[in-house]
Design an enzyme around this catalytic site. Structure first.
Site, PDB file in Angstrom:
ATOM      1  N   LEU A  15       0.814  -1.217   0.000  1.00 44.49           N
ATOM      2  CA  LEU A  15       0.000   0.000   0.000  1.00 44.49           C
ATOM      3  C   LEU A  15       0.848   1.267   0.000  1.00 44.49           C
ATOM      4  CD1 LEU A  15      -2.987  -0.727   2.414  1.00 44.49           C
ATOM      5  CD2 LEU A  15      -3.044  -0.447  -0.056  1.00 44.49           C
ATOM      6  N   GLY A  16       2.135   1.110   0.261  1.00 44.71           N
ATOM      7  CA  GLY A  16       3.005   2.283   0.254  1.00 44.71           C
ATOM      8  C   GLY A  16       3.328   2.809   1.637  1.00 44.71           C
ATOM      9  N   ASP A 146      -1.298 -10.458  10.441  1.00 44.76           N
ATOM     10  CA  ASP A 146      -0.284 -11.471  10.158  1.00 44.76           C
ATOM     11  C   ASP A 146       0.256 -12.003  11.481  1.00 44.76           C
ATOM     12  OD1 ASP A 146      -0.597 -10.799   7.516  1.00 44.76           O
ATOM     13  OD2 ASP A 146       1.222  -9.592   7.386  1.00 44.76           O
ATOM     14  N   THR A 187     -15.679   1.512   2.452  1.00 47.36           N
ATOM     15  CA  THR A 187     -14.882   1.766   3.654  1.00 47.36           C
ATOM     16  C   THR A 187     -14.786   0.558   4.578  1.00 47.36           C
ATOM     17  OG1 THR A 187     -16.781   2.572   4.938  1.00 47.36           O
ATOM     18  CG2 THR A 187     -15.589   4.192   3.582  1.00 47.36           C
ATOM     19  N   LYS A 188     -15.542  -0.496   4.272  1.00 50.50           N
ATOM     20  CA  LYS A 188     -15.577  -1.649   5.178  1.00 50.50           C
ATOM     21  C   LYS A 188     -14.198  -2.280   5.391  1.00 50.50           C
ATOM     22  CE  LYS A 188     -19.058  -2.769   6.519  1.00 50.50           C
ATOM     23  NZ  LYS A 188     -19.800  -2.279   7.706  1.00 50.50           N
ATOM     24  N   CYS A 380      28.462  -3.573 -11.222  1.00 49.05           N
ATOM     25  CA  CYS A 380      28.769  -4.819 -10.515  1.00 49.05           C
ATOM     26  C   CYS A 380      28.909  -5.971 -11.517  1.00 49.05           C
ATOM     27  CB  CYS A 380      27.705  -5.101  -9.456  1.00 49.05           C
ATOM     28  SG  CYS A 380      28.207  -6.310  -8.200  1.00 49.05           S
ATOM     29  N   GLU A 404      32.517 -17.625 -10.995  1.00 46.69           N
ATOM     30  CA  GLU A 404      31.157 -17.695 -10.465  1.00 46.69           C
ATOM     31  C   GLU A 404      30.280 -18.571 -11.358  1.00 46.69           C
ATOM     32  OE1 GLU A 404      27.414 -14.775  -9.157  1.00 46.69           O
ATOM     33  OE2 GLU A 404      29.253 -13.912  -9.982  1.00 46.69           O
ATOM     34  N   HIS A 514      27.757  -0.003  -6.368  1.00 40.52           N
ATOM     35  CA  HIS A 514      26.360   0.280  -6.728  1.00 40.52           C
ATOM     36  C   HIS A 514      26.049   1.763  -6.514  1.00 40.52           C
ATOM     37  CE1 HIS A 514      24.859  -3.862  -7.329  1.00 40.52           C
ATOM     38  NE2 HIS A 514      25.843  -4.172  -6.517  1.00 40.52           N
ATOM     39  N   GLU A 516      23.748   3.534  -7.662  1.00 43.43           N
ATOM     40  CA  GLU A 516      22.315   3.835  -7.575  1.00 43.43           C
ATOM     41  C   GLU A 516      21.834   3.983  -6.135  1.00 43.43           C
ATOM     42  OE1 GLU A 516      22.438  -0.762  -7.921  1.00 43.43           O
ATOM     43  OE2 GLU A 516      23.610   0.982  -8.530  1.00 43.43           O
TER      44      GLU A 516
END
Length: 542
Positions: A15-16, A146, A187-188, A380, A404, A514, A516
Site C-alpha cells: 500500500l506504500g 499477520d 470503507t468496510k 557490478c 562464479e 552500486h 544507484e
C-alpha cells in the site's frame, strides 16, 4: 525530546507504507525537524541478503554494510538521512539475539517468552542509537493480522503506553477500494483493519487511506466514526503521477499538520517544499525523452531494481529529459541477435545480478554497446561481464570467464577471498555462509587523474557502496589495458579494480560498486547524470 511515530498497514500489502514514512519524514524535515526512519520486518530471515529478488525485491545496502529492506532506500532518497545497520531489524535478528542471551545465561534461569523478552528486544531496537532526533518514524512490515507481526505490534503497544501520547503517535495505512460495478468507494475493509488493530490494543491516531478516487465527505465521516478518530485525521492518499508528488499531496491533505497538532507543535507556517516543487516540475515538463535499454536478470519484478530505476529518473531530472526504460531479460540475448532489441535505444545499462542464468546475454549486450559505440554503463556483474567480453574479443583470451559461472581457463573474474575494511582484514572462502559474507558497504576507491570518471566525479578519491562476492582479477590488468580498457579506479592498496572504462568509446564505464544506492532526486548521482547526458548525445546522432 524524541517523539516516535509508528506506521502500520492493513487490508493488503504494497500500500506504500514505506513511501508514507519517507514522505512524512521529508515533510517534518521541511518544518525544520530532525528525523530518523526505521523498518521492523516480521520475517524470520536474519536479513534479506539471501532472499530471492522475486520475493523480496531489491536488497538495499547501507554505508556501514548492512543488507536491508528496500524501504530504507525510499527513506534515504526522500530525506537524505543516511540509513544505518541499526535502522532495520527482522524477527530473525530479534530471536537470534534473545536466544544468544539465553545461552549465555543472561536471563538468570527465567522462562524465555515472547512477552517480555522478545518484546523487550524489539523495544530496545526502537530506542537504540537514537541521538538528538526530533522524530523517529518506525514502519512495521506486513499487515495487521499477520501472525508473525504480533510481537512487533505488542512491542509498539507497550511503547505507546510507556511514552504516552505526548511522545508517540500511531498511523495506520489502509485501503479504500473503488468498486466500479457499484460506482462507489467501500470503507468496510478499512473499518475491519482498524478493528483488527484495536484488537491488539492499538488505537490509531491517524488513518491514511489509499484510494483511486476521492474519498468524499461521507466516506471520511464514516471512517472517522467507525475508527474512533477525528475527521481531519482521515488522510486521503490518492494515486499520483510520480512518487515525488507524494510529500506535496500529503501536505495538502494535512498529514503533517495533524502530526504536529498531535504533539502540540505549531504548524501554522507552511513547510518549505520548494525543493520538491522543482523536482516535480522537471519530472512533469521535460525538454525531451531518451530510451535506455536495461539488460537484467530480474526484469519480471521491477522492485528488484528499485534504486536503479529511481537513479535513472534522478539523472533525467538533472538533464531535464524523461528517461524511458526498456526492461530486457538478459536471456533473450542468448537466443536472439542483440541488435534486434537494442538497435533503437540511446544507451545500454547492465545491472548487478548473481549466477549463470543470463550471463552470456549480458556479455552480448556489452559487445553490442562496445562495437556499435552505444553508451554503456555496467554495474557490478554488468561491469564484470563487460570485462569478460573485452578479454575475449579485444585481449585475445577467447576462454575468459568468471569462476562464479564455473571453471575457466582465463578467470578474469574470481572469488574474493581477502580484502581490507579499514584496518581489518576480511577473509572468506567458497564454503562460507551465504548471508552477510559479501564485500558490503562503503569502500574508498582511488581514481586515475585525467580519466573520464575522475572528470565526472571532479575528484580522485571516492567512497561508494558495494555488494558482491566476486572481483576482477587484477593479474589481467596489464593484458586488458594493452587491449584498450583502462582500469581507472582501484582500491587504495591497488589490489581490487573498482572502475574500468574504454577511453576511445563515446561512453563506456563499468563500476564494481552500486552508485544507484546513493542517488537522490535533489542530488542525482554524477555517474548516472553523465550516462544520461551521453544518451542524449547519442540520440542526436540517430
Amino acid at each position: 525530546m524524541t517523539r516516535f511515530i509508528f506506521i502500520t498497514g492493513g487490508v493488503v500489502s504494497s500500500l506504500g507504507k514505506g513511501l508514507c514514512a519517507a514522505s512524512l519524514g521529508s515533510l517534518l524535515q521541511a518544518r525544520g525537524y530532525k528525523v530518523r526512519l526505521r523498518k521492523l520486518d516480521p520475517y524470520l530471515n536474519i536479513d534479506p541478503g539471501t532472499m530471492s529478488p522475486y520475493q523480496h525485491g531489491e536488497v538495499y545496502v547501507t554505508e556501514d554494510g548492512a543488507e536491508t529492506d528496500l524501504d530504507l532506500g525510499h527513506y534515504e532518497r526522500f530525506t537524505g538521512v543516511p540509513s544505518r545497520s541499526t535502522d532495520n531489524v527482522t524477527t530473525g535478528q530479534i530471536y537470534s539475539k534473545v536466544l544468544s542471551r539465553e545461552r549465555r545465561g543472561d536471563y538468570l534461569g527465567a522462562t524465555v517468552q515472547v512477552i517480555p523478552h522478545v518484546t523487550d528486544a524489539i523495544k530496545a531496537f526502537i530506542h537504540a542509537d537514537v541521538e538528538d532526533e526530533d522524530f523517529v518514524i518506525c514502519e512495521i512490515g506486513g499487515t495487521v493480522g499477520d501472525i508473525e507481526g504480533l510481537p512487533f505490534l505488542e512491542a509498539i503497544r507497550q511503547l505507546g503506553n510507556e511514552l504516552g501520547s505526548a511522545r508517540s503517535l500511531f498511523l495506520h495505512v489502509t485501503l479504500v477500494p473503488y468498486i466500479a460495478s457499484a460506482g462507489e468507494l467501500k470503507t468496510k475493509p478499512t473499518q475491519h483493519s482498524v478493528k483488527e488493530l484495536l484488537g491488539v490494543g492499538i488505537q490509531p491516531d491517524v488513518v491514511v487511506c489509499r484510494s483511486e478516487e476521492p474519498l468524499g465527505r461521507d466516506a471520511r465521516r464514516k471512517i472517522a466514526l467507525f475508527c474512533n478518530i477525528h475527521e481531519p485525521s482521515v488522510i486521503e492518499a490518492r494515486d499520483v503521477d510520480s512518487i515525488y508528488a507524494v510529500p506535496r499531496s500529503y501536505h495538502e491533505e494535512g498529514l503533517d499538520t495533524q502530526v504536529c497538532g498531535h504533539f502540540g507543535l505549531d504548524a501554522t507556517a507552511a513547510p518549505d517544499l520548494a525543493m520538491w516543487d522543482r523536482v516535480l516540475d522537471r519530472v512533469r515538463h521535460p525538454d525531451g525523452a531518451i530510451t535506455i535499454g536495461v539488460v537484467g536478470k530480474y526484469t519480471s519484478l521491477l522492485d528488484s531494481y528499485k534504486s536503479l530505476a529511481e537513479a535513472l529518473v534522478h539523472a533525467g531530472i538533472a538533464n531535464n529529459v524523461r528517461v524511458n526504460v526498456r526492461w530486457l531479460d538478459a536471456e533473450i540475448f542468448e537466443r536472439d541477435d542483440a541488435a534486434t532489441h537494442l538497435e533503437d535505444v540511446h544507451a545500454i545499462l547492465v545491472p548487478g545480478g548473481f549466477g549463470e542464468r543470463g550471463a552470456e546475454g549480458k556479455v552480448a549486450a556489452a559487445h553490442f554497446a562496445r562495437v556499435r559505440k552505444v553508451p554503456y554503463f555496467g554495474i557490478c556483474f554488468g561491469m564484470q561481464m563487460a570485462v569478460v567480453e573485452a578479454a575475449r574479443n579485444l585481449a585475445g583470451l577467447p576462454e575468459a570467464g568468471s569462476t562464479e559461472l564455473g571453471p575457466c581457463n582465463d578467470p578474469v573474474v574470481g572469488l574474493l577471498t581477502e580484502w581490507m575494511r579499514g584496518e581489518v582484514v576480511e577473509r572468506r572462502t567458497v564454503h562460507s555462509d551465504k548471508g552477510g559474507t559479501m564485500r558490503l558497504g562503503g569502500y574508498t576507491a582511488k581514481l586515475t587523474p585525467g580519466s573520464r570518471v575522475a572528470e565526472i566525479y571532479g575528484a580522485t578519491e571516492i567512497v561508494e557502496r558495494h555488494r558482491h562476492r566476486y572481483e576482477l582479477n587484477v593479474n589481467y590488468r596489464d593484458t586488458l589495458e594493452s587491449a584498450g580498457m583502462l582500469f581507472s579506479g582501484m582500491s587504495p592498496d591497488g589490489e581490487l579494480p573498482e572502475i574500468v572504462e574504454i577511453p576511445d568509446h563515446p561512453w563506456f564505464v563499468g563500476v564494481q560498486f552500486h552508485p544507484e544506492l546513493t542517488s537522490k532526486p535533489f542530488a542525482p548521482h554524477p555517474l548516472f547524470t553523465a550516462f544520461i547526458r551521453a544518451a542524449i548525445e547519442q540520440s542526436r546522432l540517430m
